[in-house]
Design a protein around this motif. Structure first.
Motif, PDB file in Angstrom:
ATOM      1  N   UNK A  44       4.278 -40.914 -12.974  1.00 40.28           N
ATOM      2  CA  UNK A  44       5.281 -39.923 -12.399  1.00 40.28           C
ATOM      3  C   UNK A  44       6.548 -40.840 -12.391  1.00 40.28           C
ATOM      4  N   UNK A  45       6.206 -42.270 -12.040  1.00 43.76           N
ATOM      5  CA  UNK A  45       7.478 -42.835 -12.085  1.00 43.76           C
ATOM      6  C   UNK A  45       8.462 -43.132 -13.187  1.00 43.76           C
ATOM      7  N   UNK A  46       7.682 -43.285 -14.395  1.00 46.84           N
ATOM      8  CA  UNK A  46       8.221 -43.465 -15.623  1.00 46.84           C
ATOM      9  C   UNK A  46       8.656 -41.869 -16.270  1.00 46.84           C
ATOM     10  N   UNK A  47       8.293 -40.824 -15.703  1.00 47.43           N
ATOM     11  CA  UNK A  47       8.499 -39.500 -16.349  1.00 47.43           C
ATOM     12  C   UNK A  47      10.005 -39.335 -16.528  1.00 47.43           C
ATOM     13  N   UNK A  48      10.384 -38.887 -17.637  1.00 49.04           N
ATOM     14  CA  UNK A  48      11.835 -38.382 -17.934  1.00 49.04           C
ATOM     15  C   UNK A  48      11.905 -36.874 -17.376  1.00 49.04           C
ATOM     16  N   UNK A  49      10.834 -36.249 -17.261  1.00 50.39           N
ATOM     17  CA  UNK A  49      10.899 -34.654 -16.877  1.00 50.39           C
ATOM     18  C   UNK A  49       9.501 -34.259 -15.892  1.00 50.39           C
ATOM     19  N   UNK A  50       9.806 -33.527 -15.037  1.00 57.62           N
ATOM     20  CA  UNK A  50       8.597 -33.379 -14.119  1.00 57.62           C
ATOM     21  C   UNK A  50       8.365 -31.616 -14.350  1.00 57.62           C
ATOM     22  N   UNK A  51       7.436 -31.152 -14.554  1.00 55.16           N
ATOM     23  CA  UNK A  51       7.298 -29.808 -14.324  1.00 55.16           C
ATOM     24  C   UNK A  51       6.151 -29.551 -13.399  1.00 55.16           C
ATOM     25  N   UNK A  52       6.389 -28.536 -12.612  1.00 53.72           N
ATOM     26  CA  UNK A  52       5.525 -27.946 -11.647  1.00 53.72           C
ATOM     27  C   UNK A  52       5.636 -26.493 -11.417  1.00 53.72           C
ATOM     28  N   UNK A  53       4.646 -26.001 -10.677  1.00 51.95           N
ATOM     29  CA  UNK A  53       4.624 -24.826 -10.303  1.00 51.95           C
ATOM     30  C   UNK A  53       4.949 -24.326  -8.849  1.00 51.95           C
ATOM     31  N   UNK A  54       5.274 -23.012  -8.451  1.00 51.41           N
ATOM     32  CA  UNK A  54       5.759 -22.583  -7.266  1.00 51.41           C
ATOM     33  C   UNK A  54       4.582 -22.109  -6.402  1.00 51.41           C
ATOM     34  N   UNK A  55       3.890 -22.679  -5.637  1.00 48.95           N
ATOM     35  CA  UNK A  55       2.590 -22.343  -4.884  1.00 48.95           C
ATOM     36  C   UNK A  55       2.822 -20.882  -4.418  1.00 48.95           C
ATOM     37  N   UNK A  56       1.672 -20.081  -4.397  1.00 45.40           N
ATOM     38  CA  UNK A  56       1.718 -18.917  -3.674  1.00 45.40           C
ATOM     39  C   UNK A  56       0.268 -19.184  -2.913  1.00 45.40           C
ATOM     40  N   UNK A  57       0.310 -18.295  -1.570  1.00 45.39           N
ATOM     41  CA  UNK A  57      -1.210 -18.565  -0.926  1.00 45.39           C
ATOM     42  C   UNK A  57      -1.298 -19.765  -0.435  1.00 45.39           C
ATOM     43  N   UNK A  58      -2.518 -20.243  -0.492  1.00 47.25           N
ATOM     44  CA  UNK A  58      -3.036 -21.487  -0.249  1.00 47.25           C
ATOM     45  C   UNK A  58      -3.166 -22.480  -0.921  1.00 47.25           C
ATOM     46  N   UNK A  59      -2.663 -22.368  -2.239  1.00 47.85           N
ATOM     47  CA  UNK A  59      -2.280 -23.235  -3.344  1.00 47.85           C
ATOM     48  C   UNK A  59      -1.605 -24.570  -2.812  1.00 47.85           C
ATOM     49  N   UNK A  60      -1.824 -25.542  -3.320  1.00 43.54           N
ATOM     50  CA  UNK A  60      -1.200 -26.928  -3.209  1.00 43.54           C
ATOM     51  C   UNK A  60       0.369 -26.619  -3.203  1.00 43.54           C
ATOM     52  N   UNK A  61       1.159 -27.150  -2.232  1.00 43.82           N
ATOM     53  CA  UNK A  61       2.563 -26.959  -2.328  1.00 43.82           C
ATOM     54  C   UNK A  61       3.009 -28.358  -2.954  1.00 43.82           C
ATOM     55  N   UNK A  62       3.719 -28.062  -4.006  1.00 40.52           N
ATOM     56  CA  UNK A  62       4.332 -29.421  -4.723  1.00 40.52           C
ATOM     57  C   UNK A  62       5.816 -29.430  -4.447  1.00 40.52           C
ATOM     58  N   UNK A  63       6.337 -28.900  -3.484  1.00 40.71           N
ATOM     59  CA  UNK A  63       7.663 -28.859  -3.026  1.00 40.71           C
ATOM     60  C   UNK A  63       8.344 -30.393  -2.882  1.00 40.71           C
ATOM     61  N   UNK A  64       7.473 -31.071  -2.257  1.00 36.91           N
ATOM     62  CA  UNK A  64       7.881 -32.465  -1.979  1.00 36.91           C
ATOM     63  C   UNK A  64       8.287 -33.129  -3.290  1.00 36.91           C
ATOM     64  N   UNK A  65       7.261 -32.976  -4.206  1.00 36.30           N
ATOM     65  CA  UNK A  65       7.490 -33.750  -5.573  1.00 36.30           C
ATOM     66  C   UNK A  65       8.606 -33.025  -6.369  1.00 36.30           C
ATOM     67  N   UNK A  66       9.296 -31.745  -6.334  1.00 34.07           N
ATOM     68  CA  UNK A  66      10.217 -31.265  -6.779  1.00 34.07           C
ATOM     69  C   UNK A  66      11.390 -31.985  -6.188  1.00 34.07           C
ATOM     70  N   UNK A  67      11.397 -31.893  -4.921  1.00 34.37           N
ATOM     71  CA  UNK A  67      12.757 -32.456  -4.261  1.00 34.37           C
ATOM     72  C   UNK A  67      12.846 -34.141  -4.754  1.00 34.37           C
TER      73      UNK A  67
END
Length: 72
Positions: A44-67
């Protein structure tokens, strides 16, 4: 459907039911732990780009990573 596919389907259904039964505070706490573990990874630290999904319902919320990725 072969035995392996059938087994995978059953496991996915069980996990989905478990996830759907979590309350909002548990989802939030677990999501934060998952995000912190991901952000601590060298990949993650070395990544040039990060892709993620927007969670719905009870899925894991990745907004911390996106921020965090957006702040980089």
């Amino acid at each position: 459907m072969n035995d392996r596919s059938s087994e995978k389907t059953k496991i996915r259904e069980q996990i989905t039911k478990l996830r759907e039964n979590l309350d909002a505070s548990a989802v939030s706490e677990l999501s934060e732990k998952i995000c912190q573990r991901i952000m601590a990874m060298d990949e993650y630290k070395k990544a040039d780009a990060v892709l993620a999904y927007m969670s719905i319902g009870q899925e894991t919320d990745l907004s911390t990573i996106l921020k965090d990725a957006d702040a980089q």
